[in-house]
Scaffold this motif. Structure first.
Motif, mmCIF file in Angstrom:
data_model
loop_
_atom_site.group_PDB
_atom_site.id
_atom_site.type_symbol
_atom_site.label_atom_id
_atom_site.label_comp_id
_atom_site.label_asym_id
_atom_site.label_seq_id
_atom_site.Cartn_x
_atom_site.Cartn_y
_atom_site.Cartn_z
ATOM 1 N N ALA A 24 0.827 -1.206 0.000
ATOM 2 C CA ALA A 24 0.000 0.000 0.000
ATOM 3 C C ALA A 24 0.863 1.258 0.000
ATOM 4 O O ALA A 24 1.619 1.509 0.933
ATOM 5 C CB ALA A 24 -0.933 0.006 1.196
ATOM 6 N N LYS A 25 0.786 2.016 -1.066
ATOM 7 C CA LYS A 25 1.505 3.286 -1.182
ATOM 8 C C LYS A 25 0.611 4.462 -0.827
ATOM 9 O O LYS A 25 1.089 5.539 -0.537
ATOM 10 C CB LYS A 25 2.009 3.474 -2.620
ATOM 11 N N ILE A 26 -0.693 4.236 -0.883
ATOM 12 C CA ILE A 26 -1.641 5.317 -0.613
ATOM 13 C C ILE A 26 -2.496 4.894 0.577
ATOM 14 O O ILE A 26 -3.126 3.840 0.556
ATOM 15 C CB ILE A 26 -2.517 5.586 -1.854
ATOM 16 N N LYS A 27 -2.496 5.728 1.610
ATOM 17 C CA LYS A 27 -3.247 5.443 2.828
ATOM 18 C C LYS A 27 -3.988 6.698 3.261
ATOM 19 O O LYS A 27 -3.385 7.765 3.348
ATOM 20 C CB LYS A 27 -2.313 5.008 3.954
ATOM 21 N N VAL A 28 -5.275 6.553 3.504
ATOM 22 C CA VAL A 28 -6.068 7.641 4.057
ATOM 23 C C VAL A 28 -6.922 7.052 5.169
ATOM 24 O O VAL A 28 -7.335 5.895 5.105
ATOM 25 C CB VAL A 28 -6.958 8.337 2.987
ATOM 26 N N SER A 29 -7.169 7.854 6.200
ATOM 27 C CA SER A 29 -7.913 7.296 7.321
ATOM 28 C C SER A 29 -8.736 8.348 8.035
ATOM 29 O O SER A 29 -8.522 9.554 7.888
ATOM 30 C CB SER A 29 -6.956 6.639 8.313
ATOM 31 N N GLN A 115 -3.823 11.950 -3.358
ATOM 32 C CA GLN A 115 -2.519 11.329 -3.113
ATOM 33 C C GLN A 115 -1.993 10.640 -4.365
ATOM 34 O O GLN A 115 -0.807 10.717 -4.678
ATOM 35 C CB GLN A 115 -2.616 10.303 -1.978
ATOM 36 N N PHE A 116 -2.886 9.970 -5.087
ATOM 37 C CA PHE A 116 -2.477 9.300 -6.316
ATOM 38 C C PHE A 116 -1.969 10.316 -7.339
ATOM 39 O O PHE A 116 -0.943 10.100 -7.969
ATOM 40 C CB PHE A 116 -3.641 8.497 -6.900
ATOM 41 N N GLN A 117 -2.681 11.429 -7.488
ATOM 42 C CA GLN A 117 -2.263 12.452 -8.456
ATOM 43 C C GLN A 117 -0.912 13.053 -8.065
ATOM 44 O O GLN A 117 -0.070 13.314 -8.927
ATOM 45 C CB GLN A 117 -3.330 13.547 -8.575
ATOM 46 N N LYS A 118 -0.689 13.278 -6.763
ATOM 47 C CA LYS A 118 0.606 13.802 -6.308
ATOM 48 C C LYS A 118 1.718 12.814 -6.603
ATOM 49 O O LYS A 118 2.802 13.201 -7.051
ATOM 50 C CB LYS A 118 0.552 14.103 -4.808
ATOM 51 N N ARG A 119 1.492 11.536 -6.347
ATOM 52 C CA ARG A 119 2.491 10.507 -6.634
ATOM 53 C C ARG A 119 2.764 10.433 -8.125
ATOM 54 O O ARG A 119 3.908 10.279 -8.542
ATOM 55 C CB ARG A 119 2.020 9.143 -6.145
ATOM 56 N N VAL A 125 8.206 13.873 -12.511
ATOM 57 C CA VAL A 125 9.373 14.707 -12.218
ATOM 58 C C VAL A 125 10.614 13.839 -12.022
ATOM 59 O O VAL A 125 11.698 14.161 -12.496
ATOM 60 C CB VAL A 125 9.118 15.580 -10.961
ATOM 61 N N ALA A 126 10.433 12.699 -11.337
ATOM 62 C CA ALA A 126 11.565 11.809 -11.061
ATOM 63 C C ALA A 126 11.975 10.997 -12.286
ATOM 64 O O ALA A 126 13.018 10.372 -12.285
ATOM 65 C CB ALA A 126 11.220 10.870 -9.909
#
Length: 136
Positions: A24-29, A115-119, A125-126
């Motif tokens: 899991a790379k994306i976590k929201v709670s 979060q997905f869009q930021k990643r 960029v990377a």
């Protein structure tokens, strides 16, 4: 566009769930819910529900929560990024009204999309091509 929630839109196998739990790379709670997400190679988002008896004791309440989660996902799946999402219930979820649960799920799914869009932007960029290759 169909709003049906078919088998292809659900995580069905233990392997699918374990991939989300382990990667899991994306976590929201929120205090009552935790959503975990991992980029998928499918053509659409998929959802898996973990609504345990320990956290939502009554079977009627567990089924109500699962129905609400599936319904929110069904309506939102076309706008969601291609992720495998696991929804985990926490204690106290069954005390909330349907409206509060739906509102909370919508906010958490919005946060997951952000979060997905930021990643995705940081991957561009990377210079990497896949969101899942980005370090935490």
């Amino acid at each position: 566009m169909s709003f049906r929630l078919t088998r292809e839109h659900r995580l069905l196998k233990a392997h699918d769930f374990s991939q989300v739990f382990e990667g899991a790379k994306i976590k929201v709670s929120s205090p009552q819910l935790l959503l975990l997400g991992v980029a998928s190679d499918q053509q659409h988002a998929r959802i898996g529900l973990v609504i345990s008896k320990k956290n939502v004791g009554d079977a009627v309440e567990r089924n109500r929560v699962k129905r609400l989660c599936r319904e929110v996902f069904r309506h939102r799946s076309a706008q969601l990024p291609v992720l495998d999402i696991v929804v985990l219930a926490r204690p106290g979820l069954n005390a909330l009204s349907n409206e509060k649960i739906v509102g909370m799920l919508n906010r958490l799914l919005d946060g997951m999309s952000e979060q997905f869009q930021k990643r995705k932007a940081s991957c561009a960029v990377a210079g990497t091509s896949h969101v899942e290759n980005l370090p935490d």
